[in-house]
Design an enzyme around this catalytic site. Structure first.
Site, PDB file in Angstrom:
ATOM      1  CB  THR A 206      37.107  40.599  42.900  1.00  0.00           C
ATOM      2  OG1 THR A 206      37.694  40.990  41.658  1.00  0.00           O
ATOM      3  CG2 THR A 206      38.033  39.655  43.638  1.00  0.00           C
ATOM      4  CG  ASN A 208      37.212  44.802  39.764  1.00  0.00           C
ATOM      5  OD1 ASN A 208      38.389  44.903  40.050  1.00  0.00           O
ATOM      6  ND2 ASN A 208      36.674  43.688  39.275  1.00  0.00           N
ATOM      7  CD  GLU A 255      40.503  43.686  42.251  1.00  0.00           C
ATOM      8  OE1 GLU A 255      40.160  42.575  41.815  1.00  0.00           O
ATOM      9  OE2 GLU A 255      41.661  44.141  42.146  1.00  0.00           O
TER      10      GLU A 255
END
Length: 306
Positions: A206, A208, A255
């Site tokens: 992901t 962030n 995320e």
């Protein structure tokens, strides 16, 4: 797009304009009638169309509020105004002295220097110290300077479309309804920062995002949406929450698991558009349970976005 910063007793607008006035947070469908009327009258008078907004938020100046969150940043409002066909944006430096002007002084010292041929406002527009001036009084007090047009309430389901109503939908996770009233997908933006990288370990890396503090963060949960990187859009599964399964954090994290993307984008500013609320954020008993759910979320996201 021309952007003018106007302060009290400061610079003036030299060219004649037709403008609408308001804070315009979100530039949602309730604002579109003002925009459309402004552009139409400006074309009739063969002058530029303009949008007059305030910086900071009037509530910050008048009530001394701090950490006020919005649907859009000033930069975003300017971008949206340009997309809607406005020629220039005028940003009023809304200081304490400007907020304390009488309605008459606000017209003469703030609006008249904007070289207005006509001004378009909402039926509930107020101006001057303690909002003593109204749309009706503006028509009378400004008659010798410029024309004034008022726009009635724009409703959906017999309720006024407003920034506060859209905010409520976001906080309830009703992203589709919020987007319908905005007229476009709700957007969050910020810089990509380093996280714990647990997503990468389980096959769902992901990005962030350190979301700008000014922006309203919608309800905690998992969303289908788009991530925009350098102008290109990617299907994405977006989590807003506290990471209850791993690395619980009291601070909300945002995320984005970006589909079909494998590049380093740390320290870059990216945007995400939220399209559909998939589910609540859950705490899983095992990594396998989490992976199974995320696979289901990914399938659902692709179905929503295809």
């Amino acid at each position: 797009m021309k952007v003018d910063k106007i302060s009290l007793n400061g610079n003036k607008i030299n060219e004649p304009i037709v403008a609408c006035i308001g804070y315009f947070d979100g530039l949602h469908l309730g604002h579109r009638a003002l925009i459309e009327k402004t552009i139409a009258v400006a074309k009739e008078k063969q002058v530029e169309s303009a949008l007059i907004t305030f910086s900071p938020d009037p509530w910050v100046t008048i009530k001394g509020l701090k950490d006020v969150q919005h649907l859009t940043t000033e930069k975003r409002r300017i971008e949206l105004a340009e997309k809607l066909g406005i020629d220039r944006v005028i940003v009023l430096d809304f200081t304490k002295p400007m907020s304390e002007l009488t309605p008459t002084d606000f017209i003469q010292q703030v609006l008249v220097p904007c070289h207005l041929q006509a001004l378009i406002c909402g039926f509930d527009f107020h101006y001057g110290f303690k909002g003593e001036g109204s749309a009706d009084s503006l028509k009378v007090q400004a008659a010798s300077f410029f024309e004034v047009y008022t726009i009635d309430s724009i409703n959906e389901d017999e309720k006024k479309i407003s920034s506060s109503r859209i905010t409520e939908y976001l906080e309830q996770g009703e992203i589709e309804h919020a987007n319908r009233l905005l007229g476009y997908p709700y957007e969050l933006s910020g810089i990509v920062v380093h996280g714990h990288k647990r997503g990468r370990e389980i096959g769902f890396p992901t990005a962030n995002i350190d979301v700008l503090d000014e922006l309203i963060i919608p309800r905690v949960g998992v969303y289908a949406g788009w991530t925009i990187i350098q102008g290109k859009k990617y299907q994405s599964m977006i989590n807003i929450g506290h990471n209850p399964t791993f690395n619980f954090s009291h601070k909300l994290s945002v995320e984005s698991n970006i589909f079909d993307f494998n590049e380093q984008i740390y320290d870059q500013e990216i945007k995400i558009e939220l399209i559909s609320y998939l589910r609540d954020e859950l705490k899983f008993n095992s990594v396998d349970d989490l992976i199974e759910q995320m696979n289901q979320d990914q399938i659902k996201t692709r179905e929503v976005l295809k």
